[in-house]
Design a protein around this motif. Structure first.
Motif, PDB file in Angstrom:
ATOM      1  N   ALA A  99       0.997   4.061  -2.790  1.00 34.52           N
ATOM      2  CA  ALA A  99       0.764   5.461  -2.475  1.00 34.52           C
ATOM      3  C   ALA A  99       1.837   6.331  -3.096  1.00 34.52           C
ATOM      4  N   CYS A 100       3.074   5.857  -3.025  1.00 29.48           N
ATOM      5  CA  CYS A 100       4.156   6.613  -3.629  1.00 29.48           C
ATOM      6  C   CYS A 100       3.969   6.699  -5.131  1.00 29.48           C
ATOM      7  N   GLN A 156       0.823  -1.199   0.000  1.00 30.19           N
ATOM      8  CA  GLN A 156       0.000   0.000   0.000  1.00 30.19           C
ATOM      9  C   GLN A 156       0.859   1.252   0.000  1.00 30.19           C
ATOM     10  N   THR A 157       1.956   1.196   0.756  1.00 32.26           N
ATOM     11  CA  THR A 157       2.856   2.339   0.803  1.00 32.26           C
ATOM     12  C   THR A 157       3.475   2.598  -0.546  1.00 32.26           C
ATOM     13  N   LEU A 158       3.910   1.504  -1.183  1.00 32.31           N
ATOM     14  CA  LEU A 158       4.516   1.647  -2.498  1.00 32.31           C
ATOM     15  C   LEU A 158       3.498   2.193  -3.481  1.00 32.31           C
ATOM     16  N   ARG A 167       1.373   9.176  -6.117  1.00 28.61           N
ATOM     17  CA  ARG A 167       1.831  10.556  -6.013  1.00 28.61           C
ATOM     18  C   ARG A 167       2.818  10.888  -7.111  1.00 28.61           C
ATOM     19  N   GLY A 168       3.069   9.869  -7.982  1.00 28.12           N
ATOM     20  CA  GLY A 168       3.911  10.118  -9.144  1.00 28.12           C
ATOM     21  C   GLY A 168       5.348  10.374  -8.783  1.00 28.12           C
ATOM     22  N   GLU A 169       5.780   9.955  -7.615  1.00 26.80           N
ATOM     23  CA  GLU A 169       7.124  10.298  -7.191  1.00 26.80           C
ATOM     24  C   GLU A 169       8.097   9.145  -7.363  1.00 26.80           C
ATOM     25  N   LEU A 170       7.664   7.967  -6.971  1.00 25.64           N
ATOM     26  CA  LEU A 170       8.611   6.875  -6.895  1.00 25.64           C
ATOM     27  C   LEU A 170       8.003   5.599  -7.421  1.00 25.64           C
ATOM     28  N   LYS A 171       8.828   4.815  -8.068  1.00 19.27           N
ATOM     29  CA  LYS A 171       8.369   3.513  -8.516  1.00 19.27           C
ATOM     30  C   LYS A 171       9.433   2.497  -8.178  1.00 19.27           C
ATOM     31  N   LYS A 180      14.084  16.565  -8.974  1.00 17.09           N
ATOM     32  CA  LYS A 180      13.149  16.643  -7.861  1.00 17.09           C
ATOM     33  C   LYS A 180      11.897  17.412  -8.224  1.00 17.09           C
ATOM     34  N   SER A 181      11.890  17.990  -9.436  1.00 19.21           N
ATOM     35  CA  SER A 181      10.765  18.834  -9.809  1.00 19.21           C
ATOM     36  C   SER A 181       9.717  18.012 -10.503  1.00 19.21           C
ATOM     37  N   PRO A 182       8.458  18.108 -10.109  1.00 19.34           N
ATOM     38  CA  PRO A 182       7.401  17.399 -10.828  1.00 19.34           C
ATOM     39  C   PRO A 182       7.180  18.035 -12.178  1.00 19.34           C
ATOM     40  N   GLY A 183       6.870  17.183 -13.170  1.00 24.20           N
ATOM     41  CA  GLY A 183       6.531  17.693 -14.484  1.00 24.20           C
ATOM     42  C   GLY A 183       7.723  17.919 -15.362  1.00 24.20           C
TER      43      GLY A 183
END
Lengths: 194, 416
Positions: free
Chosen positions: B19-20, B15-17, B23-27, B411-414
């Motif tokens: 969630a990450c 679930q944590t993974l 949020r489009g941050e980590l895979k 570190k910047s989204p987009g």
């Protein structure tokens, strides 16, 4: 009987807040998709922009080397890296990503469910230790101090609110609450990953 | 209760993974093959791979311009230093550093880096870096695979030039004390004359040792630039390595090795030079004075007798001679080879690349894509006051505005 697992699920989900934060440094033009520096001054001639010298992947979670994670745990707890509270971790070190090339073991720094589960089990003695209690007598009341040691930053309102919200409606013992918060912090990607 | 807890722990991990990811941050990705231990070392860089711009050579008279303080905010400075602190010093930012950033902004980057590089955590990071590069840690069969890492930690802790990694005439034990190295050779060349390096990279014709040496300390594969490594004369090599076309190949066992289109000599004219200084080290890394470099007539191609490896050279006296030519300079043995490589214009830029790969978890192939101009500029700044220590190399690497920009962009989204 199911409250404890629910707390763990919830709190470790909150660990998603521990994903390293991002900051909007660049504005994205919705039409072109191009980015521009938010601090760029208008009217100044732009210097020729060099392409990035290399690319960093944002798609993979890579664990910190095992020795770094141990060093960070030592920093959080205030004990030496050879303290008995780390014995379980050391016993599982190769499954947790340490290396021993002489024995044919390379550092597997993939962060997956099985490794996470093993990590949680292995750091429970850390969370249950006297060293932790001495430094952070109550959690989440001393969460700010713990996050400063663990993450190198102060707890944000989001951090504090998240834990308070989850714990407000639960009836678990103080010991269980302490352990849950501790495990959530020390299992977060902000703590264990690059 | 415990099995239930374990199950739910696994569920919450997923679930944590998730969630990450949401949020489009980590895979989480599959295993990185670069981290797997190589069971069979493949020393060849097949020449049908497109040529890449090699890591630059820093000329002695390079013009050195100091790195400019980047125009970034306090917030960005914090984000940047947080991104690199754990791999450089094994910890997050501390209170003093946060306060320094709040006061000085981007101007705090250099002094913080300088402080980091004098800390024990930095020495541990350096040790880890070379352990990964040389695939050397632990013990096996009485061989101490920690010797290379110990030496690097010693170099960093004692502010020695980083070139000492190839020129030290001693080894360092687990207690941090100087000790004799373990090969029995009458000379020493830093990590090159440790059984850890030699046994860990043993292969036929000593190709593995030569390749690892070039890969880690010169950032080169074969074939490399002619003007960096002049080829040995074709006629001085054994017939198998003289061939430039399939028709020229006379050795039956070697005929199937073709397919690269460039011929054996293209690579082995250089390989032979780098492999030769290893001719007297057996597969366990012990130096054998009587080694001849001759092919074992009963053995596998590339193996001599008694665990030794075959030389590339044709003439018997040259087969047994540890002397060779490295980067155009005649050397008497591996110690001389280490000196030449350490003193060459490729060593420091290659170290810069190694530092970047280590800090950001880049694979070797990703490291090859790093802009050579960046490596050259950083190396020149680090070398401005002479033979640099690893501290100077690291500081000049991470004050570079282009590297700061890469990290902040990631570190910047987009940002694609």
């Amino acid at each position: 009987m199911l409250r404890r697992p629910i707390i763990f699920i919830t709190l470790l989900t909150l660990a998603a807040f521990g994903c390293e934060g991002t900051i909007n440094l660049l504005e994205v033009d919705p039409e072109t998709g191009e980015t521009k520096d938010v601090d760029a001054k208008s009217g100044e001639a732009e210097d020729e922009e060099l392409p990035p010298p290399f690319e960093l992947s944002r798609e993979s979670v890579q664990l910190l080397p095992f020795h770094v994670r141990i060093a960070k745990l030592a920093r959080v707890t205030g004990v030496g890296e050879d303290a008995p509270i780390f014995d379980d971790l050391m016993a599982a070190r190769y499954d947790l990503g340490d290396h021993n090339y002489a024995q044919g073991i390379g550092p597997n720094l993939q962060w997956n469910a099985s490794k996470m589960a093993l990590w949680v089990e292995s750091i429970r003695p850390v969370c249950q230790s006297d060293a932790m209690r001495q430094r952070y007598p109550f959690l989440p009341e001393h969460l700010n101090e713990m996050l400063e040691a663990a993450y190198g930053r102060e707890a944000t309102q989001d951090d504090l609110a998240a834990y308070e919200d989850v714990l407000a409606d639960t009836q678990i013992s103080e010991e269980e609450r302490y352990e849950a918060v501790c495990l959530a912090v020390l299992t977060s990607t902000e703590f264990v990953a690059r | 209760m415990k099995p239930l807890l374990t199950m739910f722990t696994a569920l919450l991990a997923l679930q944590t993974l998730a969630a990450c990811e949401q949020r489009g941050e980590l895979k989480v990705t599959a295993d990185d093959p670069e981290t797997a231990v190589e069971a069979d070392f493949e020393p060849f860089e097949h020449p049908d791979v497109p040529e890449k711009t090699p890591t630059p050579i820093v000329e002695e008279d390079s013009v050195v311009e100091p790195a400019e303080t980047p125009d970034i905010s306090q917030e960005e400075t914090t984000l940047y230093l947080r991104s690199i602190s754990q791999m450089l010093v094994g910890r997050p930012l501390n209170t003093l550093e946060n306060e320094q950033i709040a006061t000085e902004g981007a101007a705090a980057i250099r002094p913080i880096l300088e402080d980091w590089t004098s800390s024990p955590g930095f020495a541990d990071a350096a040790r880890y870096m070379i352990q990964q590069k040389l695939r050397a840690s632990g013990t096996r069969d009485g061989i101490d695979f920690d010797l290379p890492g110990n030496l690097v930690r010693h170099i960093v802790t004692n502010d020695l030039p980083y070139s000492t990694i190839l020129t030290a005439d001693y080894c360092i034990d687990s207690a941090g004390e100087e000790t004799a190295c373990d090969t029995g050779a009458p000379y020493t060349a830093g990590v090159l004359t440790t059984r850890a390096f030699l046994a860990g990279n043993a292969s036929r014709f000593n190709l593995g040792r030569a390749s690892r040496m070039m890969q880690v300390f010169a950032c080169r594969h074969y074939p490399m630039e002619d003007d960096l490594q002049p080829r040995l004369q074709k006629e001085s090599l054994i017939p198998m390595f003289q061939a430039l076309t399939p028709d020229e190949q006379e050795v039956e066992e070697a005929k199937d090795a073709f397919g690269n289109g460039h011929g054996c000599y293209t690579c082995h004219g250089q390989f032979g030079a780098h492999a030769q200084p290893f001719v007297k080290f057996d597969e366990s890394g012990i130096w054998v004075e009587s080694a001849t470099g001759k092919q074992d007539p009963e053995g596998e191609l590339g193996r001599s007798v008694d665990g030794l490896m075959t030389s590339h050279m044709l003439v018997d006296t040259e087969k047994a001679d540890e002397g060779t030519q490295i980067f155009g300079e005649r050397v008497e043995n591996l110690a001389g080879a280490g000196e030449v490589i350490a003193d060459s214009g490729v060593f420091v830029p290659c170290t810069v690349r190694n530092v970047i790969e280590h800090t950001f978890g880049l694979s070797d192939s990703a490291g090859e894509e790093i802009d050579p101009k960046l490596l050259s500029a950083v190396a020149a700044r680090a070398s401005a006051n002479g033979d640099p220590g690893l501290d100077e190399i690291v500081v000049e690497t991470f004050v570079d505005p282009r590297i700061i920009d890469v990290v902040l962009r990631s570190k910047s989204p987009g940002v694609e």
